[in-house]
Design a protein around this motif. Structure first.
Motif, PDB file in Angstrom:
ATOM      1  N   ASN A 166       0.813  -1.414  -0.014  1.00 13.45           N
ATOM      2  CA  ASN A 166      -0.033   0.085   0.101  1.00 13.45           C
ATOM      3  C   ASN A 166       0.870   1.288   0.050  1.00 13.45           C
ATOM      4  OD1 ASN A 166      -2.525  -1.403   0.070  1.00 13.45           O
ATOM      5  ND2 ASN A 166      -2.238  -1.668   2.415  1.00 13.45           N
ATOM      6  N   GLU A 167       0.178   2.295  -0.212  1.00 10.15           N
ATOM      7  CA  GLU A 167       0.836   3.617  -0.144  1.00 10.15           C
ATOM      8  C   GLU A 167       0.124   4.506   0.675  1.00 10.15           C
ATOM      9  OE1 GLU A 167       3.513   4.625  -1.563  1.00 10.15           O
ATOM     10  OE2 GLU A 167       4.164   2.997  -2.995  1.00 10.15           O
ATOM     11  N   VAL A 224      -1.029 -11.340  22.872  1.00  8.21           N
ATOM     12  CA  VAL A 224      -0.328 -10.551  22.078  1.00  8.21           C
ATOM     13  C   VAL A 224      -1.150 -10.008  20.814  1.00  8.21           C
ATOM     14  CG1 VAL A 224       1.939 -11.612  22.527  1.00  8.21           C
ATOM     15  CG2 VAL A 224       0.548 -12.462  20.622  1.00  8.21           C
ATOM     16  N   LEU A 225      -1.022  -8.742  20.228  1.00  8.64           N
ATOM     17  CA  LEU A 225      -1.617  -8.464  18.961  1.00  8.64           C
ATOM     18  C   LEU A 225      -0.588  -8.812  17.930  1.00  8.64           C
ATOM     19  CD1 LEU A 225      -3.854  -7.216  17.495  1.00  8.64           C
ATOM     20  CD2 LEU A 225      -2.805  -5.036  17.929  1.00  8.64           C
ATOM     21  N   VAL A 226      -0.894  -9.550  17.035  1.00 10.16           N
ATOM     22  CA  VAL A 226       0.050  -9.958  15.932  1.00 10.16           C
ATOM     23  C   VAL A 226      -0.185  -8.822  15.005  1.00 10.16           C
ATOM     24  CG1 VAL A 226       0.540 -11.538  13.819  1.00 10.16           C
ATOM     25  CG2 VAL A 226       0.499 -12.421  16.298  1.00 10.16           C
ATOM     26  N   VAL A 227       0.664  -8.011  14.298  1.00  6.45           N
ATOM     27  CA  VAL A 227       0.488  -7.125  13.577  1.00  6.45           C
ATOM     28  C   VAL A 227       1.616  -7.311  12.269  1.00  6.45           C
ATOM     29  CG1 VAL A 227       0.725  -4.451  12.889  1.00  6.45           C
ATOM     30  CG2 VAL A 227      -0.022  -5.389  15.278  1.00  6.45           C
ATOM     31  N   SER A 228       0.910  -7.321  11.075  1.00  2.47           N
ATOM     32  CA  SER A 228       1.642  -7.167   9.831  1.00  2.47           C
ATOM     33  C   SER A 228       1.450  -6.181   8.850  1.00  2.47           C
ATOM     34  CB  SER A 228       1.632  -8.553   9.165  1.00  2.47           C
ATOM     35  OG  SER A 228       2.095  -8.972   7.925  1.00  2.47           O
ATOM     36  N   GLY A 229       2.469  -5.870   7.957  1.00  3.89           N
ATOM     37  CA  GLY A 229       2.039  -4.885   7.085  1.00  3.89           C
ATOM     38  C   GLY A 229       1.202  -5.656   5.888  1.00  3.89           C
ATOM     39  N   GLU A 230       0.636  -4.779   5.215  1.00  2.00           N
ATOM     40  CA  GLU A 230      -0.585  -5.702   4.211  1.00  2.00           C
ATOM     41  C   GLU A 230       0.123  -6.287   3.068  1.00  2.00           C
ATOM     42  OE1 GLU A 230      -3.949  -3.349   3.935  1.00  2.00           O
ATOM     43  OE2 GLU A 230      -3.963  -2.926   6.036  1.00  2.00           O
ATOM     44  N   SER A 231       1.100  -6.889   3.205  1.00  2.00           N
ATOM     45  CA  SER A 231       1.777  -7.927   2.141  1.00  2.00           C
ATOM     46  C   SER A 231       2.336  -8.982   2.695  1.00  2.00           C
ATOM     47  CB  SER A 231       2.574  -7.111   1.113  1.00  2.00           C
ATOM     48  OG  SER A 231       3.148  -7.879   0.257  1.00  2.00           O
ATOM     49  N   TYR A 232       2.411 -10.106   2.357  1.00  2.00           N
ATOM     50  CA  TYR A 232       2.764 -11.419   2.884  1.00  2.00           C
ATOM     51  C   TYR A 232       4.124 -11.853   2.118  1.00  2.00           C
ATOM     52  CZ  TYR A 232      -1.598 -10.627   5.148  1.00  2.00           C
ATOM     53  OH  TYR A 232      -2.763 -10.101   5.977  1.00  2.00           O
ATOM     54  N   LEU A 242      -4.640  -7.002  10.703  1.00  2.00           N
ATOM     55  CA  LEU A 242      -4.078  -7.571   9.362  1.00  2.00           C
ATOM     56  C   LEU A 242      -4.934  -6.635   8.414  1.00  2.00           C
ATOM     57  CD1 LEU A 242      -4.433 -11.318  10.389  1.00  2.00           C
ATOM     58  CD2 LEU A 242      -2.002  -9.916  10.331  1.00  2.00           C
ATOM     59  N   ALA A 243      -4.524  -7.084   7.184  1.00  2.00           N
ATOM     60  CA  ALA A 243      -5.163  -6.317   5.992  1.00  2.00           C
ATOM     61  C   ALA A 243      -6.898  -7.080   5.963  1.00  2.00           C
ATOM     62  CB  ALA A 243      -4.540  -6.721   4.579  1.00  2.00           C
ATOM     63  N   PRO A 244      -7.516  -6.370   5.524  1.00  2.00           N
ATOM     64  CA  PRO A 244      -8.979  -6.928   5.242  1.00  2.00           C
ATOM     65  C   PRO A 244      -8.817  -8.339   4.686  1.00  2.00           C
ATOM     66  CG  PRO A 244      -9.069  -4.518   4.715  1.00  2.00           C
ATOM     67  CD  PRO A 244      -7.626  -5.153   4.727  1.00  2.00           C
ATOM     68  N   CYS A 245      -9.600  -9.145   4.989  1.00  2.00           N
ATOM     69  CA  CYS A 245      -9.587 -10.658   4.509  1.00  2.00           C
ATOM     70  C   CYS A 245     -10.719 -10.876   3.825  1.00  2.00           C
ATOM     71  CB  CYS A 245      -9.500 -11.724   5.779  1.00  2.00           C
ATOM     72  SG  CYS A 245      -7.763 -11.435   6.685  1.00  2.00           S
ATOM     73  N   THR A 246     -10.759 -12.143   3.052  1.00  2.00           N
ATOM     74  CA  THR A 246     -11.966 -12.632   2.549  1.00  2.00           C
ATOM     75  C   THR A 246     -12.807 -13.444   3.620  1.00  2.00           C
ATOM     76  OG1 THR A 246     -10.660 -14.533   1.873  1.00  2.00           O
ATOM     77  CG2 THR A 246     -10.816 -12.877   0.405  1.00  2.00           C
ATOM     78  N   VAL A 247     -13.942 -13.921   3.449  1.00  2.08           N
ATOM     79  CA  VAL A 247     -14.605 -14.645   4.168  1.00  2.08           C
ATOM     80  C   VAL A 247     -14.104 -16.016   4.462  1.00  2.08           C
ATOM     81  CG1 VAL A 247     -16.568 -16.124   4.702  1.00  2.08           C
ATOM     82  CG2 VAL A 247     -16.954 -13.608   3.774  1.00  2.08           C
ATOM     83  N   GLU A 248     -13.319 -16.566   3.409  1.00  2.00           N
ATOM     84  CA  GLU A 248     -12.622 -17.763   3.710  1.00  2.00           C
ATOM     85  C   GLU A 248     -11.286 -17.715   4.630  1.00  2.00           C
ATOM     86  OE1 GLU A 248     -11.594 -21.663   3.913  1.00  2.00           O
ATOM     87  OE2 GLU A 248     -13.517 -20.735   2.946  1.00  2.00           O
ATOM     88  N   GLY A 300      -2.125   0.751  -3.992  1.00  2.31           N
ATOM     89  CA  GLY A 300      -2.290  -0.513  -3.269  1.00  2.31           C
ATOM     90  C   GLY A 300      -3.769  -0.750  -2.987  1.00  2.31           C
ATOM     91  N   ARG A 301      -4.102  -2.269  -2.686  1.00  6.58           N
ATOM     92  CA  ARG A 301      -5.306  -2.652  -2.413  1.00  6.58           C
ATOM     93  C   ARG A 301      -6.152  -1.621  -1.502  1.00  6.58           C
ATOM     94  NH1 ARG A 301      -7.889  -7.551  -2.500  1.00  6.58           N
ATOM     95  NH2 ARG A 301     -10.481  -6.933  -2.600  1.00  6.58           N
ATOM     96  N   LYS A 302      -5.602  -0.987  -0.413  1.00  7.38           N
ATOM     97  CA  LYS A 302      -6.085  -0.237   0.505  1.00  7.38           C
ATOM     98  C   LYS A 302      -6.696   1.034  -0.195  1.00  7.38           C
ATOM     99  CE  LYS A 302      -5.015   1.568   5.167  1.00  7.38           C
ATOM    100  NZ  LYS A 302      -4.013   1.575   6.236  1.00  7.38           N
ATOM    101  N   ARG A 303      -6.494   1.426  -1.364  1.00  4.30           N
ATOM    102  CA  ARG A 303      -7.376   2.337  -2.005  1.00  4.30           C
ATOM    103  C   ARG A 303      -8.783   2.294  -1.827  1.00  4.30           C
ATOM    104  NH1 ARG A 303      -5.336   4.008  -7.689  1.00  4.30           N
ATOM    105  NH2 ARG A 303      -6.804   5.660  -7.439  1.00  4.30           N
ATOM    106  N   ASP A 304      -9.203   0.866  -1.850  1.00  2.44           N
ATOM    107  CA  ASP A 304     -10.608   0.665  -2.071  1.00  2.44           C
ATOM    108  C   ASP A 304     -11.327   0.874  -0.839  1.00  2.44           C
ATOM    109  OD1 ASP A 304     -13.395  -0.781  -2.365  1.00  2.44           O
ATOM    110  OD2 ASP A 304     -12.446  -2.417  -3.492  1.00  2.44           O
ATOM    111  N   TYR A 305     -11.814   1.833  -0.411  1.00  2.00           N
ATOM    112  CA  TYR A 305     -12.476   2.388   0.809  1.00  2.00           C
ATOM    113  C   TYR A 305     -13.543   1.176   1.200  1.00  2.00           C
ATOM    114  CZ  TYR A 305     -15.397   5.261   3.689  1.00  2.00           C
ATOM    115  OH  TYR A 305     -16.183   5.809   4.891  1.00  2.00           O
ATOM    116  N   ASP A 306     -14.297   0.945   0.234  1.00  2.00           N
ATOM    117  CA  ASP A 306     -15.542   0.089   0.419  1.00  2.00           C
ATOM    118  C   ASP A 306     -15.094  -1.421   1.111  1.00  2.00           C
ATOM    119  OD1 ASP A 306     -17.688   1.750  -0.221  1.00  2.00           O
ATOM    120  OD2 ASP A 306     -16.973   1.870  -2.155  1.00  2.00           O
ATOM    121  N   TRP A 307     -13.990  -1.795   0.222  1.00  2.00           N
ATOM    122  CA  TRP A 307     -13.363  -3.392   0.816  1.00  2.00           C
ATOM    123  C   TRP A 307     -12.989  -3.340   2.257  1.00  2.00           C
ATOM    124  CZ3 TRP A 307     -13.319  -8.167  -0.555  1.00  2.00           C
ATOM    125  CH2 TRP A 307     -12.215  -9.122   0.145  1.00  2.00           C
ATOM    126  N   ARG A 308     -12.285  -2.310   2.433  1.00  2.00           N
ATOM    127  CA  ARG A 308     -11.970  -1.900   4.026  1.00  2.00           C
ATOM    128  C   ARG A 308     -13.169  -1.783   5.034  1.00  2.00           C
ATOM    129  NH1 ARG A 308      -6.736  -1.731   5.519  1.00  2.00           N
ATOM    130  NH2 ARG A 308      -6.198  -0.999   7.594  1.00  2.00           N
TER     131      ARG A 308
END
Length: 490
Positions: free
Chosen positions: A117-118, A156-164, A197-203, A235-243
């Motif tokens: 993301n940017e 703990v709170l596991v934190v990751s940048g939004e890329s794996y 984490l980054a927004p996830c899919t239902v799965e 980046g994917r984070k541009r999508d307001y509605d997805w988030r």
């Protein structure tokens, strides 16, 4: 803190403000974040809050049933010092009535700063060349956990940048959670993993649920769509509605314990508070349960970010305290989290007004507990650098019971089940003894002698304040801990 006077930084902030616009009447934002309604509510306010109306709202808040958006909006414009103190007094009453002196503690565990993301305010943004990129391997994660356990942490709170990492993808997160849970050191272990984490899919949410997470935490950053678009150009984070719909997918994926928040400083805080409450109300209306926690971070300087050092809409200390107090009255049964972004002084001030969870001894760079604070790897600058033991002693000296309890997660008391206990006040018959049990465990296994002395005095005082039923329960649990038992909870 870096100087905030350079011409370059001033121009950057001016450009961002110009692009984001002032309080416009955009109707964009999705079905449940209605900017038009928020602006109408705010514009309907007078320049000065009516004291009679404010006191009526504060009286309603004391009934512990929450506040509606119009009432919240009125409280945002209170500036009279006398009325502000009445507002703070009401918040203190609610905090004490529902939560008592318990303060839950946790530590963030940054496992990666890889990100596609940017986000203009974040050191982790993809184009920032000042950050050294790193994703911890499983052995490194285990070592971080051992160090946290040896401090006394239990969650703990596991934190990751939004890329794996490319070789694992999302499985990297699942493997990391498994590593946290299976790692021990001496008598200690991490008993609950929450994730940011980054927004996830239902799965993917179903996978997180199966991995045993507690809370899924995600910040919208700003609910103002135009500002969001400016601040997230790539980046994917541009999508307001997805988030903004991530919690809907989490609920459908079986996770009914979610933590929301935003980054104060990007847009007008009054708008943000009302939008956040719209989001919470949406979850309640659709899924029957709102957020378990709300986080209230303010923007702090970050390596390689001019905007982070010069927030477009900075929030003063006075307004920040008001935000905490208003949210406590608006959503009385929702936990509120304060991170180590803030100074010890600010953190202390917010505890009585509504904060129920704090991080301690935090590092915001991958490998930070092993390597120490590395500014070139960190997401943002810390305001509170104190180790866990010092924070614990400070809390005890102020009369707060540090709690490492994870019982509700492990017994399934989340979502509806938690609220059924919380709203009638019955949760105290579990939370209070559990808090004392985990606090004593910390004192016996990890604390310094002066912290032990302060803690033991506090435990005795707390027992003396309990009714007979609660005191008997707590005393039996404490006796088990003193006898060598660990992880004693109800």
């Amino acid at each position: 803190m870096p100087a905030r006077s350079s011409l370059c930084r001033r121009e950057t902030v001016l450009n961002v403000n110009a692009r984001a616009g002032s309080m416009d009447h955009s109707t964009q934002g999705g079905a449940f974040i209605d900017e038009r309604v928020i602006f109408q509510t705010l514009e309907g306010l007078g320049p000065v809050a009516d004291p009679v109306h404010v006191r009526e709202i504060l009286a309603k808040a004391r009934e512990l049933k929450g506040l509606n958006p119009e009432e919240v909006a009125v409280l945002t414009v209170v500036t009279d010092r006398g009325l502000l103190e009445e507002l703070f007094t009401a918040a203190r009453f609610i905090k004490e009535t529902i939560y008592g002196p318990r303060i839950v503690l946790f530590a963030p565990l940054y496992i990666s700063n890889l990100c596609h993301n940017e986000c203009l305010y974040c050191a982790f943004r993809a184009s920032n060349r000042e950050v050294h990129r790193r994703a911890l391997n499983q052995d490194e994660i285990a070592n971080e956990i051992k160090l946290l356990v040896e401090q006394g942490h239990k969650r703990v709170l596991v934190v990751s940048g939004e890329s794996y990492p490319r070789e694992d993808g999302f499985d990297y997160i699942i493997k990391s959670i498994e590593t946290v849970y299976k790692t021990r050191s001496g008598p200690g272990e991490i008993r609950r993993v929450n994730v940011n984490l980054a927004p996830c899919t239902v799965e993917q949410f179903k996978q997180l649920k199966a991995a045993g997470i507690g809370t899924f935490q995600l910040f919208q950053e700003t609910y103002h769509r135009r500002t969001y678009d400016v601040m997230h150009p790539g980046g994917r984070k541009r999508d307001y509605d997805w988030r903004v719909t991530a919690f809907d997918r989490a609920m459908r994926g079986g996770i009914d314990d979610v933590g929301m928040g935003l980054l104060f400083g990007l847009y007008d805080w009054r708008f943000e508070v009302l939008a956040l409450l719209q989001h919470a109300r949406h979850l309640e209306e659709v899924f029957g349960v709102g957020p378990h926690t709300i986080s209230v971070p303010r923007m702090e300087p970050a390596v390689g970010s001019e905007i982070a050092a010069n927030p477009p809409r900075p929030v003063s200390d006075d307004d920040f305290l008001k935000i905490v107090a208003i949210l406590r009255m608006a959503v009385p049964y929702t936990g509120m989290i304060m991170s180590t972004r803030e100074t010890p002084e600010t953190r202390r001030a917010t505890l009585a007004l509504g904060i129920s969870q704090i991080s301690a001894g935090s590092r915001t760079n991958p490998g930070g507990y092993s390597d120490g604070v590395q500014e070139t790897d960190a997401q943002f600058q810390l305001g509170d650098h104190r180790p866990l033991n010092e924070v614990i002693r400070d809390l005890a000296d102020m009369g707060y019971i540090p709690s490492f309890c994870t019982a509700c997660y492990r017994l399934g008391r989340t979502g509806h089940d938690f609220m059924e206990l919380a709203k009638p006040g019955d949760i105290k018959y579990r939370c209070d003894p559990n808090a004392l049990s985990t606090f004593l465990e910390y004192l016996l296994d990890y604390a310094s002698p002066d912290t032990v002395a302060a803690g033991e005095r506090l435990i005795e005082k707390q027992l003396a304040r309990m009714d007979d039923r609660l005191r008997r329960t707590a005393s039996k649990m404490l006796d088990k801990v003193r006898g060598g038992r660990r992880d004693v909870y109800i």
